[in-house]
Design a protein around this motif. Sequence first.
Motif, PDB file in Angstrom:
ATOM      1  N   GLY A 117       0.097  20.453   0.514  1.00  0.00           N
ATOM      2  CA  GLY A 117       0.815  20.920   1.692  1.00  0.00           C
ATOM      3  C   GLY A 117       2.198  20.305   1.795  1.00  0.00           C
ATOM      4  O   GLY A 117       2.382  19.115   1.550  1.00  0.00           O
ATOM      5  N   GLU A 157       4.912  24.416   4.308  1.00  0.00           N
ATOM      6  CA  GLU A 157       4.133  25.216   5.252  1.00  0.00           C
ATOM      7  C   GLU A 157       4.108  24.608   6.651  1.00  0.00           C
ATOM      8  O   GLU A 157       3.942  25.310   7.645  1.00  0.00           O
ATOM      9  N   TYR A 158       4.276  23.271   6.732  1.00  0.00           N
ATOM     10  CA  TYR A 158       4.213  22.602   8.031  1.00  0.00           C
ATOM     11  C   TYR A 158       5.433  22.879   8.891  1.00  0.00           C
ATOM     12  O   TYR A 158       5.468  22.483  10.063  1.00  0.00           O
ATOM     13  N   TYR A 173       6.848  33.122   4.197  1.00  0.00           N
ATOM     14  CA  TYR A 173       5.881  32.048   4.454  1.00  0.00           C
ATOM     15  C   TYR A 173       4.593  32.266   3.664  1.00  0.00           C
ATOM     16  O   TYR A 173       4.046  33.369   3.620  1.00  0.00           O
ATOM     17  N   GLY A 174       4.109  31.185   3.037  1.00  0.00           N
ATOM     18  CA  GLY A 174       2.836  31.237   2.328  1.00  0.00           C
ATOM     19  C   GLY A 174       2.871  32.035   1.050  1.00  0.00           C
ATOM     20  O   GLY A 174       1.824  32.252   0.432  1.00  0.00           O
ATOM     21  N   TYR A 195       7.075  25.146  -1.533  1.00  0.00           N
ATOM     22  CA  TYR A 195       6.249  26.345  -1.716  1.00  0.00           C
ATOM     23  C   TYR A 195       6.096  26.658  -3.193  1.00  0.00           C
ATOM     24  O   TYR A 195       6.869  26.163  -4.042  1.00  0.00           O
ATOM     25  N   SER A 245      -2.075  23.115   9.419  1.00  0.00           N
ATOM     26  CA  SER A 245      -1.757  24.210   8.509  1.00  0.00           C
ATOM     27  C   SER A 245      -2.945  25.146   8.341  1.00  0.00           C
ATOM     28  O   SER A 245      -4.082  24.694   8.179  1.00  0.00           O
ATOM     29  N   LEU A 281       6.309  25.825   9.854  1.00  0.00           N
ATOM     30  CA  LEU A 281       6.062  27.019  10.655  1.00  0.00           C
ATOM     31  C   LEU A 281       5.981  26.704  12.142  1.00  0.00           C
ATOM     32  O   LEU A 281       6.597  27.374  12.973  1.00  0.00           O
ATOM     33  N   PHE A 287      -1.860  28.662  -2.190  1.00  0.00           N
ATOM     34  CA  PHE A 287      -2.469  28.251  -0.923  1.00  0.00           C
ATOM     35  C   PHE A 287      -3.119  26.875  -1.054  1.00  0.00           C
ATOM     36  O   PHE A 287      -3.090  26.067  -0.125  1.00  0.00           O
TER      37      PHE A 287
END
Length: 420
Positions: free
Chosen positions: A323, A326-327, A126-127, A156, A276, A329, A319
């Motif tokens: 977006g 990432e949503y 993640y990220g 990502y 996020s 998560l 980062f």
Amino acid sequence: MFALVRRTCLRAIHTEDPIIEVVPKPPSSTYRAPTPPAGIPLSKVISSNNFPLSFSDAYAQWKVRHDVKRAEFDVLSTLPFFPEPDATRSARSLSVDVGNGNWVNEFEVTQLNTETKNDIVVLHGYGAGLAFFYRNFDALSSRPGWKLHALDLLGYGCSARPPFKIHAKDPYERIHETEDFFIDAIEAWRKAKGIERFTFVAHSMGAYFASAYSMKYPGHIKKLVLVSPAGVPRSSLSISSISRRKLDPKAKSEISGEKLIKVPAWFNFLWERHVSPFSLVRNTGFLGPKFVSGWTHRRFANLPPVEAEILHRYVYGIFNAKGSGEYALNYLLAPGAYARWPLAERAANITCDTIWVYGQNDWMDRKGGEEACDKIAKAHGGKRPPIKIVSDAGHHIYLDNPKEFNELVLDVMREVEDKE
């Protein structure tokens, strides 16, 4: 001139040994190992002492914030075979069409003058992004007969970032729909590349998705290396536990000795509304790089300064990008990173060979891995999958102790060869 000097510095790191090995040095006093996702006091958020990047440097980085591919290039350029090949390998960066106008970003390393007999796929968490494994690519691509494929998950890194929307209402179907966003893209990538079977090395949330992929698309993984996998242990925050308490409000937690991580009310509020954590970076303008420096300065403090600098720029770039993935998560994990549908509950559906890897100082609970391995062995009447511990490593095992991690994966590659 600056670019030439920087490139010379990057190359100098690798002039003595074809396999990346940074000379050991005492841990920096500023180094901080990754910890479970939980809120930090707001006083720290607004304290400039926690974000060491100067305002002028932050502004300079903000002006080139959209050039994420260049930031990735700079990290990968630390390798001795990219962008130009060395005596044994060549590498290239690819955008692989996975349908619906989307693509998966790939870094591919090929052995020269040898036939490719095996493929190894590396997947981030993640990220993160594929360049996080820059300290592993040299070693893992050095074995003859193997082609290495490092991927950015859809949504990502430098992969396409389509809108992320979940339509299902049933909690389990919501999870399936979320997982499919990522694993269907991996399957489309596999078909586009014409790869029938491969060895899969995946970290954290990437390991969670790799497990889900193995369940939905069985038969394509020769060996699955789960590196500090996320979403494994059972907890009282899982869907099944919550449903049980709704049926019987007096029911006690079935997790013996459970101690949940406490998170602030504001953090829980934002988490459950799918806000996020990277929105802070995007919505603070030229202050974004400064906020990111609070994490990168501590996380990469043990790396050579040149590498820490280019990794910081890469991290800020991914980062700050649009977006998307990432949503996912919040659909998969409850606050504190507790799985809503733990892999420990469905590990029996993993039919490929697995090896579970944790860091000596890992915040991931390896008891969940042990329970999952027991269920796999029981379901398939075979030997319990091995659990390996990498010394002097936290959650980011491949960065903390690349030498031991690389050798562990090379052993897996040798095992795969022996079975063929």
